[in-house]
Design a protein around this motif. Sequence first.
Motif, PDB file in Angstrom:
ATOM      1  N   CYS A  70       2.523   1.800  -3.300  1.00  0.00           N
ATOM      2  CA  CYS A  70       1.447   2.295  -4.381  1.00  0.00           C
ATOM      3  C   CYS A  70       0.994   3.712  -4.069  1.00  0.00           C
ATOM      4  O   CYS A  70       0.131   4.136  -4.843  1.00  0.00           O
ATOM      5  N   GLY A  71       1.285   4.249  -2.863  1.00  0.00           N
ATOM      6  CA  GLY A  71       0.623   5.554  -2.092  1.00  0.00           C
ATOM      7  C   GLY A  71      -0.741   5.561  -1.750  1.00  0.00           C
ATOM      8  O   GLY A  71      -1.294   6.506  -1.921  1.00  0.00           O
ATOM      9  N   ILE A  72      -1.151   4.427  -1.288  1.00  0.00           N
ATOM     10  CA  ILE A  72      -2.405   4.335  -0.703  1.00  0.00           C
ATOM     11  C   ILE A  72      -2.355   4.352   0.805  1.00  0.00           C
ATOM     12  O   ILE A  72      -1.518   3.732   1.427  1.00  0.00           O
ATOM     13  N   ASP A  73      -3.269   5.219   1.291  1.00  0.00           N
ATOM     14  CA  ASP A  73      -3.417   5.238   2.626  1.00  0.00           C
ATOM     15  C   ASP A  73      -4.179   3.972   3.057  1.00  0.00           C
ATOM     16  O   ASP A  73      -5.607   4.141   2.873  1.00  0.00           O
ATOM     17  N   LEU A  74      -3.739   2.856   3.500  1.00  0.00           N
ATOM     18  CA  LEU A  74      -4.580   1.744   3.794  1.00  0.00           C
ATOM     19  C   LEU A  74      -5.719   2.058   4.864  1.00  0.00           C
ATOM     20  O   LEU A  74      -6.518   1.417   4.728  1.00  0.00           O
ATOM     21  N   ALA A  92       0.832  -1.091   0.032  1.00  0.00           N
ATOM     22  CA  ALA A  92      -0.162  -0.203  -0.054  1.00  0.00           C
ATOM     23  C   ALA A  92       0.876   1.186  -0.224  1.00  0.00           C
ATOM     24  O   ALA A  92       0.512   2.175  -0.682  1.00  0.00           O
ATOM     25  N   ASP A  93       2.030   1.363   0.869  1.00  0.00           N
ATOM     26  CA  ASP A  93       2.857   2.189   0.887  1.00  0.00           C
ATOM     27  C   ASP A  93       3.521   2.772  -0.589  1.00  0.00           C
ATOM     28  O   ASP A  93       3.492   3.803  -0.975  1.00  0.00           O
ATOM     29  N   ASP A 145      -7.225   4.580   5.717  1.00  0.00           N
ATOM     30  CA  ASP A 145      -8.305   5.492   5.236  1.00  0.00           C
ATOM     31  C   ASP A 145      -9.001   4.644   4.185  1.00  0.00           C
ATOM     32  O   ASP A 145     -10.309   4.630   4.065  1.00  0.00           O
ATOM     33  N   ALA A 146      -8.428   3.867   3.353  1.00  0.00           N
ATOM     34  CA  ALA A 146      -9.088   3.005   2.407  1.00  0.00           C
ATOM     35  C   ALA A 146      -9.819   1.917   3.169  1.00  0.00           C
ATOM     36  O   ALA A 146     -10.990   1.605   2.585  1.00  0.00           O
ATOM     37  N   LYS A 155     -13.203   3.660   4.558  1.00  0.00           N
ATOM     38  CA  LYS A 155     -13.990   3.935   3.532  1.00  0.00           C
ATOM     39  C   LYS A 155     -14.618   2.739   2.802  1.00  0.00           C
ATOM     40  O   LYS A 155     -16.079   2.530   2.560  1.00  0.00           O
ATOM     41  N   LYS A 156     -14.021   1.490   2.735  1.00  0.00           N
ATOM     42  CA  LYS A 156     -14.476   0.373   2.294  1.00  0.00           C
ATOM     43  C   LYS A 156     -15.589  -0.255   3.469  1.00  0.00           C
ATOM     44  O   LYS A 156     -16.530  -0.897   2.704  1.00  0.00           O
TER      45      LYS A 156
END
Length: 134
Positions: free
Chosen positions: A105-109, A102-103, A111-112, A115-116
């Motif tokens: 790829c620039g994804i705030d895990l 995730a890091d 937060d994601a 939201k999911k």
Amino acid sequence: MGELGEEIVVEEEIVVEEEKVKDISLKDLSKKLDGFAKARDWEKYHSPRNLLLAMVGVVGELSEIFQWRGEVDKGLPNWEESSKKHLGEELSDVLLYLIRLADVCGIDLADAAVKKIVKNAIKYPPPEVTKDLL
């Protein structure tokens, strides 16, 4: 990636953490993983593809633990402590690779994930209680 969660570099020597961490954030784990990779010059190997394939490999190792056990009761009451420890290690490997992926790829895990959960709550609302059920 190995035993990422068990080691920290202190003054050029590796110290194994003995104390049990009760509450650590995904961001804290991310920082530890980043430092671990940098200290070993592994960043060049941590492409999204490589991390994903490594994670799939450890998911396979995790699957092997359950492969011939049939259904397993919650809490694993009939498991030996050594088997539970091994399970914890493999689950940790999956988590650590997921966080690192995730890091990279620039994804705030975190937060994601929140939201999911919200999206799933909307998509799958709890059943309504009707008079017939009371």
